[in-house]
Each structure stands twice: as structure tokens, then as C-alpha cells.
Design a protein around this motif. Structure first.
Motif, short mmCIF file in Angstrom:
data_model
loop_
_atom_site.label_atom_id
_atom_site.label_comp_id
_atom_site.label_asym_id
_atom_site.label_seq_id
_atom_site.Cartn_x
_atom_site.Cartn_y
_atom_site.Cartn_z
N GLU A 225 18.24 20.14 -44.83
CA GLU A 225 18.70 18.87 -45.41
C GLU A 225 17.68 17.74 -45.23
O GLU A 225 18.00 16.58 -45.50
CB GLU A 225 20.02 18.44 -44.77
N LEU A 226 16.46 18.06 -44.82
CA LEU A 226 15.44 17.03 -44.60
C LEU A 226 15.26 16.14 -45.83
O LEU A 226 15.18 14.92 -45.71
CB LEU A 226 14.11 17.67 -44.22
N GLY A 227 15.20 16.74 -46.99
CA GLY A 227 15.00 15.96 -48.22
C GLY A 227 16.11 14.95 -48.44
O GLY A 227 15.85 13.81 -48.84
N MET A 228 17.34 15.35 -48.15
CA MET A 228 18.46 14.42 -48.30
C MET A 228 18.37 13.29 -47.28
O MET A 228 18.60 12.13 -47.62
CB MET A 228 19.79 15.17 -48.12
N HIS A 229 18.01 13.61 -46.06
CA HIS A 229 17.87 12.58 -45.02
C HIS A 229 16.82 11.55 -45.44
O HIS A 229 17.07 10.34 -45.38
CB HIS A 229 17.46 13.22 -43.69
N LEU A 230 15.66 12.02 -45.87
CA LEU A 230 14.59 11.09 -46.25
C LEU A 230 15.00 10.24 -47.45
O LEU A 230 14.67 9.05 -47.51
CB LEU A 230 13.31 11.87 -46.56
#
Length: 207
Positions: free
Chosen positions: A78-83
Motif C-alpha cells: 500500500e506504499l503508493g496509496m500512503h504517498l
């Protein structure tokens, strides 16, 4: 790697994830968390690790492009969503993604009325949090579509700037709490799950 008060960011994430596991709003390998550091980098939980027994080695340091600066393994899918969420909400310093049981159960009881009736209770507390909870459609975890969907949902609900604290319910997936600290993000998650449990009990009693 400490905040202005000298508190260790890694220790705070580990403590909060342990508490989230103990309260049951995440289980096993589910869930993730991140914190924005004062220099603009991010700490995020690694993928594929049990969240109730996280260690410092289970946290990775990444930059605003998602590139790993420090740590072993892969960051949460989910890194992309967090960023994306951090870009959209500059005041946000922490994100906690959990899988609360009652929040998952509510849509099953509400069906097509989920968007209109979720957390609809006769209380000021419920009214307050309903205004700060945004519902998104169903998308695959870790997908580009999910990151785009949360961005669209935030922009639709709050064209200027989302208030903090706030949260997103990802359909058939889980809860993302956005706050100024990882501890506050946990508090949001617990509060929303508490309200969901009350509504679930009311609806189940009427069945």
C-alpha cells in the motif's frame, strides 16, 4: 530518528501496531502503518510481516518517490496509496491502515444502503465521525486504481483540504486513518470501530 520531543518514531510505530493487534482491529499479516518524518522521508511497515510482533527491522525508510533509503525487504504493497494520501493532505503525519471486524460487517448488513447509512446513529459522536469518514469503491489492494480512488474520494469530499483527523473506508478492504500522529490514527481507528460495533448490534437486534 526522533521527533521534536526526542521520541523514537520506530518505537512509536511498533507500540501502536502492537496495540492495534491487541484490540483486534488487525490480525496476522494484515494492515500497515507509516509516519512522515520532519525531513520529508517516511517510515513504513514492511510487507509480509506479522503486525502483532513487529521489530525495528520490519520498518523501512523511503523517500517521497517510494525509493528505499534504509531497511531490508519490501515496503507494504500500500506504499503508493500512503504517498498519495500524504501529497493530498500536507498536514497528515501518520497513516494507519487496519481491518476492523465490525466495520467490515456493517456493509454486509446495510447492503445497497451502506453509503447513506454507515455509522448512522442518533448521537453527536456519530455525526462528527460520519462527516470525517469517506467511503471509496472496491479496488485491488496495492493497485494503482486504489491509490487513484482514494485521491478522487478525498478531492470529491473536500475540494480544498481534508480536515484532520479523518479516515477512508476502502470497500471490502479496510480502514485508513489519517492524523497528525500515529497514536491519534490509532484512536480514530478504535473510535470508528466502536461506533460500528454499536450500529452492528442495533441492526442485528432488529433482524
Amino acid at each position: 530518528m526522533t521527533d521534536k520531543q526526542g521520541m523514537d518514531y520506530k518505537a512509536r510505530i511498533l507500540r501502536v501496531m502492537r496495540m492495534a493487534w491487541q484490540t483486534g482491529i488487525l490480525r496476522g499479516f494484515s494492515g500497515n502503518a507509516s509516519v512522515r518524518l520532519e525531513n520529508g522521508d517516511f517510515l513504513i511497515t514492511a510487507s509480509g510481516v506479522a503486525k502483532g510482533s513487529l521489530m525495528e527491522s520490519s520498518l523501512l525508510l523511503v523517500n517521497a518517490r517510494g525509493e528505499i533509503i534504509e531497511g531490508q525487504g519490501k515496503p507494504s504493497i500500500e506504499l503508493g496509496m500512503h504517498l498519495q494520501l500524504y501529497r493530498l493532505v500536507p498536514a497528515c503525519s501518520a497513516i494507519l491502515h487496519t481491518h476492523p471486524v465490525y466495520l467490515h460487517a456493517l456493509p454486509l448488513l446495510l447492503g445497497k444502503d451502506t453509503r447513506e447509512k454507515m455509522l448512522s446513529l442518533d448521537s453527536a459522536e456519530s455525526d462528527y465521525w460520519r462527516e470525517r469518514l469517506v467511503l471509496t469503491g472496491e479496488h485491488a489492494p496495492g493497485s494503482t486504481e486504489l491509490a487513484r480512488a482514494v485521491a478522487a474520494a478525498l478531492n470529491r469530499e473536500w475540494p480544498v483540504a481534508p480536515p484532520l483527523p479523518c479516515a477512508l473506508w476502502l470497500a471490502s478492504h479496510g480502514l485508513c486513518a489519517l492524523a497528525e500522529s500515529i497514536e491519534a490514527a490509532l484512536g480514530i481507528s478504535e473510535q470508528l470501530e466502536h461506533l460500528a460495533e454499536i450500529q452492528w448490534a442495533v441492526l442485528a437486534g432488529k433482524a
